[in-house]
Design an enzyme around this catalytic site. Structure first.
Site, PDB file in Angstrom:
ATOM      1  N   ASP A  27       0.841  -1.197   0.000  1.00  0.00           N
ATOM      2  CA  ASP A  27       0.000   0.000   0.000  1.00  0.00           C
ATOM      3  C   ASP A  27       0.878   1.250   0.000  1.00  0.00           C
ATOM      4  O   ASP A  27       0.646   2.190  -0.769  1.00  0.00           O
ATOM      5  CB  ASP A  27      -0.918  -0.018   1.224  1.00  0.00           C
ATOM      6  CG  ASP A  27      -1.762   1.227   1.351  1.00  0.00           C
ATOM      7  OD1 ASP A  27      -2.543   1.515   0.419  1.00  0.00           O
ATOM      8  OD2 ASP A  27      -1.634   1.925   2.376  1.00  0.00           O
ATOM      9  N   ALA A  28       1.908   1.248   0.823  1.00  0.00           N
ATOM     10  CA  ALA A  28       2.812   2.401   0.894  1.00  0.00           C
ATOM     11  C   ALA A  28       3.622   2.558  -0.394  1.00  0.00           C
ATOM     12  O   ALA A  28       3.781   3.673  -0.900  1.00  0.00           O
ATOM     13  CB  ALA A  28       3.743   2.256   2.094  1.00  0.00           C
TER      14      ALA A  28
END
Length: 136
Positions: A27-28
């Site tokens: 996600d990051a």
């Protein structure tokens, strides 16, 4: 996208990481990829935010995953399956299948970030972002 080798993990350690943790990392990494894409030309912070939020939404991630699937190896498809199965909880505003697809994409990105950053770069290159949004 360059690979930032901030943590050196062994292949055994990477396999011990849960698919939900791969998704957490992915996600990051995905958001960093999207943020980097929209940096040029310069915009106001609000414009950056609107462009990025539109692309990191689960619906957009599910769409990008659909477009990436023909390019994936059998190992990568297995990682997707593991990531999909790691998606838990019932999102309030979202179809659970879309949420699972987004989570599986994030898991794949996190896994490839740790194991094969060149392959990750190649796959991210297949993601079709709207170039006109970049110019606005």
């Amino acid at each position: 996208m360059q690979h930032l080798n901030l943590v050196a993990l062994t292949p055994t350690e990477i396999q011990e990481i849960t698919p939900s943790a791969w998704a957490y990392l992915g996600d990051a990494i995905y958001e960093l990829f999207i943020r980097s894409y929209y940096l040029i030309p310069a915009k106001r912070s609000r414009s950056y935010h609107q462009l990025v939020v539109a692309q990191v939404r689960a619906e957009s991630q599910a769409h990008h995953l659909h477009n990436l699937k023909p390019h994936l190896t059998s190992l990568e498809l297995d990682i997707l399956k593991r990531g999909r199965n790691a998606a838990f909880g019932k999102p309030k505003r979202l179809d659970p299948e879309v949420y699972q697809q987004a989570t599986s994409l994030e898991a794949l990105i996190g896994y490839l970030y740790l194991t094969d950053p060149q392959r990750l770069n190649q796959l991210l290159g297949y993601i079709e972002l709207d170039i006109k949004d970049r110019k606005n």
